[in-house]
Design a protein around this motif. Structure first.
Motif, mmCIF file in Angstrom:
data_model
loop_
_atom_site.group_PDB
_atom_site.id
_atom_site.type_symbol
_atom_site.label_atom_id
_atom_site.label_comp_id
_atom_site.label_asym_id
_atom_site.label_seq_id
_atom_site.Cartn_x
_atom_site.Cartn_y
_atom_site.Cartn_z
ATOM 1 N N PRO A 10 -26.795 -33.955 47.227
ATOM 2 C CA PRO A 10 -27.014 -34.197 45.716
ATOM 3 C C PRO A 10 -27.183 -35.948 45.746
ATOM 4 N N ILE A 11 -26.145 -36.165 46.372
ATOM 5 C CA ILE A 11 -25.877 -37.682 46.091
ATOM 6 C C ILE A 11 -27.091 -38.452 46.677
ATOM 7 N N LEU A 12 -27.693 -37.931 47.741
ATOM 8 C CA LEU A 12 -28.655 -38.505 48.428
ATOM 9 C C LEU A 12 -30.172 -38.324 47.618
ATOM 10 N N LEU A 13 -30.070 -37.142 46.691
ATOM 11 C CA LEU A 13 -31.268 -37.109 45.994
ATOM 12 C C LEU A 13 -31.014 -38.036 44.619
ATOM 13 N N PHE A 52 -34.428 -42.807 48.011
ATOM 14 C CA PHE A 52 -35.661 -41.923 48.590
ATOM 15 C C PHE A 52 -36.519 -41.877 47.236
ATOM 16 N N THR A 53 -37.927 -42.006 47.416
ATOM 17 C CA THR A 53 -38.616 -41.780 46.373
ATOM 18 C C THR A 53 -38.909 -40.121 46.473
ATOM 19 N N ILE A 54 -38.710 -39.563 45.005
ATOM 20 C CA ILE A 54 -38.868 -38.066 45.124
ATOM 21 C C ILE A 54 -39.871 -38.066 43.861
ATOM 22 N N ALA A 55 -40.971 -37.610 44.205
ATOM 23 C CA ALA A 55 -42.125 -37.008 43.380
ATOM 24 C C ALA A 55 -42.455 -35.662 43.323
ATOM 25 N N SER A 56 -41.770 -35.031 44.493
ATOM 26 C CA SER A 56 -42.248 -33.483 44.202
ATOM 27 C C SER A 56 -41.216 -32.819 45.191
ATOM 28 N N ILE A 106 -36.018 -35.013 52.608
ATOM 29 C CA ILE A 106 -34.805 -35.508 52.580
ATOM 30 C C ILE A 106 -33.762 -34.380 53.009
ATOM 31 N N PHE A 107 -33.947 -33.365 52.620
ATOM 32 C CA PHE A 107 -33.095 -32.257 53.442
ATOM 33 C C PHE A 107 -33.030 -32.162 54.880
ATOM 34 N N ILE A 108 -34.523 -32.396 55.323
ATOM 35 C CA ILE A 108 -34.501 -32.400 56.924
ATOM 36 C C ILE A 108 -34.032 -33.572 57.476
#
Length: 104
Positions: A61-64, A69-73, A80-82
């Protein structure tokens, strides 16, 4: 590192504060969770599994939320998990090998 983030904030280097603080959170949780490997009566598989779950609950969650990182979906979160899992496997393997080399 949180202290460094605070100093950066007071120096007006706001763009560096968040990244430094996020790195300090990651270092804190990784360091705190490493004591799991001192539980001698647990198998290595159990220690590793519990450590992974703790990392998944804290670091992922900290990474998210870090903004690194760009998180659009949802697919971006999966990527990111991988990356999280891949880096974890590499680091676990490296420290396993080092522990075997230096435990004699």
């Amino acid at each position: 590192m949180s202290g460094i983030a605070l100093l950066l904030y007071f120096q007006g280097k706001y763009s560096d504060v968040k990244g430094t603080f996020v790195a300090s959170l990651i270092a804190f949780f990784v360091g705190a969770a490493s004591i799991i490997y001192n539980i001698e009566h647990w198998s290595l598989i159990k220690r590793s599994g519990v450590h992974f779950i703790i990392m998944l609950i804290t670091i992922y969650p900290i990474l998210l939320l870090s903004g690194w990182f760009t998180i659009a979906s949802v697919f971006d979160a999966v990527k990111i998990f991988i990356l999280f899992a891949f880096v974890g496997i590499i680091l676990w393997s490296l420290f396993f090998i080092l522990a075997r080399i230096f435990s004699w």
